[in-house]
Design a protein around this motif. Sequence first.
Motif, PDB file in Angstrom:
ATOM      1  N   LEU A 274      85.907  56.541  98.104  1.00 25.17           N
ATOM      2  CA  LEU A 274      86.492  55.405  98.736  1.00 25.17           C
ATOM      3  C   LEU A 274      85.834  55.603  99.876  1.00 25.17           C
ATOM      4  CD1 LEU A 274      90.260  55.962  98.077  1.00 25.17           C
ATOM      5  CD2 LEU A 274      88.892  54.279  97.022  1.00 25.17           C
ATOM      6  N   ILE A 275      84.981  54.452 100.505  1.00 22.63           N
ATOM      7  CA  ILE A 275      84.506  54.411 101.959  1.00 22.63           C
ATOM      8  C   ILE A 275      85.140  53.671 102.760  1.00 22.63           C
ATOM      9  CG2 ILE A 275      81.917  55.123 100.776  1.00 22.63           C
ATOM     10  CD1 ILE A 275      81.433  51.988 100.688  1.00 22.63           C
ATOM     11  N   GLU A 276      85.982  52.916 102.398  1.00 20.82           N
ATOM     12  CA  GLU A 276      86.870  52.329 103.730  1.00 20.82           C
ATOM     13  C   GLU A 276      88.420  52.089 103.099  1.00 20.82           C
ATOM     14  OE1 GLU A 276      86.570  48.196 106.193  1.00 20.82           O
ATOM     15  OE2 GLU A 276      87.401  48.076 103.983  1.00 20.82           O
ATOM     16  N   LYS A 277      89.280  52.636 104.140  1.00 21.42           N
ATOM     17  CA  LYS A 277      90.653  52.617 103.783  1.00 21.42           C
ATOM     18  C   LYS A 277      91.442  52.157 105.008  1.00 21.42           C
ATOM     19  CE  LYS A 277      91.965  56.711 102.922  1.00 21.42           C
ATOM     20  NZ  LYS A 277      92.374  57.976 102.462  1.00 21.42           N
ATOM     21  N   ARG A 278      91.821  50.798 104.921  1.00 21.18           N
ATOM     22  CA  ARG A 278      92.785  50.448 106.235  1.00 21.18           C
ATOM     23  C   ARG A 278      93.824  49.526 105.752  1.00 21.18           C
ATOM     24  NH1 ARG A 278      88.997  45.608 108.353  1.00 21.18           N
ATOM     25  NH2 ARG A 278      90.676  45.342 109.754  1.00 21.18           N
ATOM     26  N   VAL A 279      94.733  49.539 106.573  1.00 23.30           N
ATOM     27  CA  VAL A 279      95.898  48.818 106.213  1.00 23.30           C
ATOM     28  C   VAL A 279      96.071  47.580 107.144  1.00 23.30           C
ATOM     29  CG1 VAL A 279      98.711  48.735 106.169  1.00 23.30           C
ATOM     30  CG2 VAL A 279      97.352  50.632 105.566  1.00 23.30           C
ATOM     31  N   LEU A 280      96.009  46.196 106.345  1.00 23.23           N
ATOM     32  CA  LEU A 280      96.237  45.034 107.219  1.00 23.23           C
ATOM     33  C   LEU A 280      97.536  44.602 107.011  1.00 23.23           C
ATOM     34  CD1 LEU A 280      93.064  43.273 105.111  1.00 23.23           C
ATOM     35  CD2 LEU A 280      93.100  44.707 107.443  1.00 23.23           C
ATOM     36  N   ASP A 281      97.984  44.307 108.259  1.00 23.82           N
ATOM     37  CA  ASP A 281      99.352  43.632 108.235  1.00 23.82           C
ATOM     38  C   ASP A 281      99.375  42.146 108.080  1.00 23.82           C
ATOM     39  OD1 ASP A 281     100.927  45.911 108.618  1.00 23.82           O
ATOM     40  OD2 ASP A 281     100.811  45.739 110.811  1.00 23.82           O
ATOM     41  N   MET A 282      99.620  41.750 106.863  1.00 20.48           N
ATOM     42  CA  MET A 282      99.281  40.263 106.328  1.00 20.48           C
ATOM     43  C   MET A 282     100.118  39.258 107.146  1.00 20.48           C
ATOM     44  SD  MET A 282      97.270  41.147 104.051  1.00 20.48           S
ATOM     45  CE  MET A 282      96.818  40.004 102.636  1.00 20.48           C
ATOM     46  N   HIS A 283      99.078  38.571 107.983  1.00 21.49           N
ATOM     47  CA  HIS A 283      99.744  37.541 108.879  1.00 21.49           C
ATOM     48  C   HIS A 283      98.725  36.361 109.020  1.00 21.49           C
ATOM     49  CE1 HIS A 283      97.932  39.686 111.948  1.00 21.49           C
ATOM     50  NE2 HIS A 283      97.960  38.837 112.545  1.00 21.49           N
ATOM     51  N   ASN A 284      99.387  35.195 109.320  1.00 20.43           N
ATOM     52  CA  ASN A 284      98.632  34.247 109.767  1.00 20.43           C
ATOM     53  C   ASN A 284      98.988  33.351 111.032  1.00 20.43           C
ATOM     54  OD1 ASN A 284      97.636  34.022 107.025  1.00 20.43           O
ATOM     55  ND2 ASN A 284      99.272  32.849 106.423  1.00 20.43           N
ATOM     56  N   TYR A 285      97.938  32.856 111.743  1.00 20.85           N
ATOM     57  CA  TYR A 285      98.238  31.820 112.992  1.00 20.85           C
ATOM     58  C   TYR A 285      97.262  30.956 113.016  1.00 20.85           C
ATOM     59  CZ  TYR A 285      94.655  34.684 115.162  1.00 20.85           C
ATOM     60  OH  TYR A 285      93.576  35.611 115.407  1.00 20.85           O
ATOM     61  N   VAL A 286      97.631  29.899 113.731  1.00 22.06           N
ATOM     62  CA  VAL A 286      96.897  28.802 113.978  1.00 22.06           C
ATOM     63  C   VAL A 286      96.962  28.289 115.533  1.00 22.06           C
ATOM     64  CG1 VAL A 286      96.176  26.368 113.334  1.00 22.06           C
ATOM     65  CG2 VAL A 286      97.142  27.880 111.584  1.00 22.06           C
ATOM     66  N   VAL A 287      96.081  28.230 116.163  1.00 25.40           N
ATOM     67  CA  VAL A 287      96.164  27.519 117.586  1.00 25.40           C
ATOM     68  C   VAL A 287      95.826  26.174 117.646  1.00 25.40           C
ATOM     69  CG1 VAL A 287      95.069  27.708 119.755  1.00 25.40           C
ATOM     70  CG2 VAL A 287      95.177  29.835 118.433  1.00 25.40           C
ATOM     71  N   GLU A 288      96.687  25.349 118.295  1.00 28.62           N
ATOM     72  CA  GLU A 288      96.464  23.908 118.320  1.00 28.62           C
ATOM     73  C   GLU A 288      96.614  23.561 119.685  1.00 28.62           C
ATOM     74  OE1 GLU A 288      97.845  21.835 114.433  1.00 28.62           O
ATOM     75  OE2 GLU A 288      99.499  23.294 115.125  1.00 28.62           O
ATOM     76  N   PRO A 289      95.613  22.552 120.141  1.00 29.22           N
ATOM     77  CA  PRO A 289      94.294  22.549 119.530  1.00 29.22           C
ATOM     78  C   PRO A 289      93.453  23.495 119.797  1.00 29.22           C
ATOM     79  CG  PRO A 289      94.425  21.496 121.788  1.00 29.22           C
ATOM     80  CD  PRO A 289      95.988  22.027 121.594  1.00 29.22           C
ATOM     81  N   MET A 290      92.216  23.335 119.210  1.00 26.26           N
ATOM     82  CA  MET A 290      91.307  24.354 119.482  1.00 26.26           C
ATOM     83  C   MET A 290      90.405  24.351 120.406  1.00 26.26           C
ATOM     84  SD  MET A 290      90.670  24.652 115.153  1.00 26.26           S
ATOM     85  CE  MET A 290      88.932  25.232 115.201  1.00 26.26           C
ATOM     86  N   ALA A 291      90.635  23.339 121.356  1.00 24.36           N
ATOM     87  CA  ALA A 291      89.641  22.999 122.569  1.00 24.36           C
ATOM     88  C   ALA A 291      90.458  22.760 123.707  1.00 24.36           C
ATOM     89  CB  ALA A 291      88.737  21.890 122.367  1.00 24.36           C
ATOM     90  N   PHE A 292      90.160  23.274 125.074  1.00 23.27           N
ATOM     91  CA  PHE A 292      90.788  23.129 126.177  1.00 23.27           C
ATOM     92  C   PHE A 292      89.793  23.102 127.267  1.00 23.27           C
ATOM     93  CE2 PHE A 292      93.291  25.587 123.056  1.00 23.27           C
ATOM     94  CZ  PHE A 292      94.620  25.095 123.018  1.00 23.27           C
ATOM     95  N   GLY A 293      89.844  21.694 127.316  1.00 25.08           N
ATOM     96  CA  GLY A 293      88.496  21.494 128.444  1.00 25.08           C
ATOM     97  C   GLY A 293      87.382  22.040 128.081  1.00 25.08           C
ATOM     98  N   ARG A 294      86.645  23.130 128.833  1.00 23.85           N
ATOM     99  CA  ARG A 294      85.216  23.386 128.525  1.00 23.85           C
ATOM    100  C   ARG A 294      85.318  24.762 127.487  1.00 23.85           C
ATOM    101  NH1 ARG A 294      80.763  20.865 130.576  1.00 23.85           N
ATOM    102  NH2 ARG A 294      81.465  19.116 131.702  1.00 23.85           N
ATOM    103  N   LEU A 295      86.564  25.042 127.046  1.00 20.36           N
ATOM    104  CA  LEU A 295      86.746  26.227 126.318  1.00 20.36           C
ATOM    105  C   LEU A 295      86.819  25.738 124.876  1.00 20.36           C
ATOM    106  CD1 LEU A 295      87.209  29.113 125.484  1.00 20.36           C
ATOM    107  CD2 LEU A 295      89.488  28.825 126.078  1.00 20.36           C
ATOM    108  N   PHE A 296      86.085  26.195 123.829  1.00 22.06           N
ATOM    109  CA  PHE A 296      86.308  25.809 122.378  1.00 22.06           C
ATOM    110  C   PHE A 296      86.423  27.183 121.633  1.00 22.06           C
ATOM    111  CE2 PHE A 296      85.243  21.247 122.210  1.00 22.06           C
ATOM    112  CZ  PHE A 296      84.861  21.058 123.267  1.00 22.06           C
ATOM    113  N   LEU A 297      87.521  27.207 120.839  1.00 16.56           N
ATOM    114  CA  LEU A 297      87.767  28.290 119.986  1.00 16.56           C
ATOM    115  C   LEU A 297      87.125  28.034 118.526  1.00 16.56           C
ATOM    116  CD1 LEU A 297      91.299  29.324 120.564  1.00 16.56           C
ATOM    117  CD2 LEU A 297      89.262  30.157 121.890  1.00 16.56           C
ATOM    118  N   ALA A 298      86.583  28.969 117.667  1.00 13.39           N
ATOM    119  CA  ALA A 298      86.091  28.903 116.294  1.00 13.39           C
ATOM    120  C   ALA A 298      86.309  30.118 115.654  1.00 13.39           C
ATOM    121  CB  ALA A 298      84.567  28.458 116.260  1.00 13.39           C
TER     122      ALA A 298
END
Length: 406
Positions: A274-298
């Motif tokens: 086993l060369i990688e072993k990590r626990v992911l806490d399974m969750h989701n999120y969504v930011v709305e909107p994805m753009a604020f003035g001159r800042l864009f998220l992707a």
Amino acid sequence: MTSTSFQPDSPSAQRFPVVIVGAGPAGLTIANILRAASVDCLVLELETREFIERRPRAGVIEEWAVRGLRERGLADNLLERAELHTQCEFRVGGRRHRFSYTELTGHHHYVYPQPLLVTDLVRAYADVRGGAVRFGVRDVRLHDLDSDRPAVSYSDPGTGRRELVRCEFVIGCDGARGVTRTALPPHARISRQDYGVGWLALLAETPPSSDCVVFGIHPRGFAGHMPRSAEVTRYYLQCPPGDDPESWSHDRVWAELRERLGTDDRPPLTEGRLIEKRVLDMHNYVVEPMAFGRLFLAGDAAHLTAPIAAKGMNLALHDAFLLGDGLVARLTRGESAGLEGYSAACLDRVWDYQEFSQWLSEVYHGASSGDAYRAGTALARLRRLFSSPAAAASFAEQYLGKSSAS
Ligand code: FAD
């Protein structure tokens, strides 16, 4: 905006039209699109180049995403080396159910490990197109986002000096744990969903034990088998959220995988280191909107989909194509429509994939929820998938990412 002001007009400020924070698939794809159109940008990355070129994560890429990379000259290695996957398999109660999505739709998945894609994208941007990138930067901060001349500052890893970069647009591609999301204004809406389960994400130095992705639905919890290459296979084991990966010894991992993925008519799993072993806490999120003035998220900076349906990197690429093209239109031709419509155009696909992940999560986790009602409805979903051509076609379309307009 919660960004701060920082020595406006500092004589030592660098200037770039675009600063991209984060050199993952989203940031590097945008950077390549900009450079190909002779738009300068600066990419700021927390980690070293060696680290990001090896960080194991995704592998499954949808056809439209490969097409988008190819059209931008970024898919040569991928097309040469990726495997094509045409089916997946559900294992339930020791029985195997093959699901041939290519037979149903004529379409397939590409499997190409994320570190290889990131390596290709860094090479194309930095080595071939001569794009500017700073690796190993510290303490990135955003400034003056509500003005026409925002800025980004960071600590240079070599000199320790604080550098300031003035720009026209700041692009947040710094993933789920990045800094750009902390600069959102108070009216930003962040919707979250927590599955209440963990997944032990494993990489094993061993060839795949099946020719396709396998989903094990088991009362002890979900298990997944995802081929990555002839030498490496990704496995997942559902576990309690926050579980300690060190409590999962080599023997315990393989015993549990054998149990949850076992069938009567297949040889046992091929075990390996086993060369990688990590626990992911399974969750989701969504930011709305994805753009604020001159800042864009992707990408993951804007929305996270737990790796239930292998959608995260695909969404990151979708955002990157739209945002890269929108920035080029704005900065080379003065056309703003692409940037103005960016957030809405991305969010349709984002919500479509979120909904599918939620649906599939119930199939994976219902049987082990301890709730007889959830277990019953999860099995009903599976039976419908195997018995109804309409349900199968709908599943195939969503699994392949063909339900959103592309
Ligand atoms: P990232 O790849 O996270 O890149 C963000 C970059 O920003 C990183 O290089 C990070 O070092 C950098 N950064 C962070 N903070 C800062 C900072 N403050 N300053 C500067 N740089 C910063 N998706 C799929 O589509 N298919 C799959 O099969 C799949 N499998 C997955 C398996 C696992 C185990 C995991 C964890 C994820 C998987 N995903 C999958 C999801 C996929 O890996 C992500 O959605 C994808 O990496 C998102 O790309 P990104 O560019 O938005 O963000």
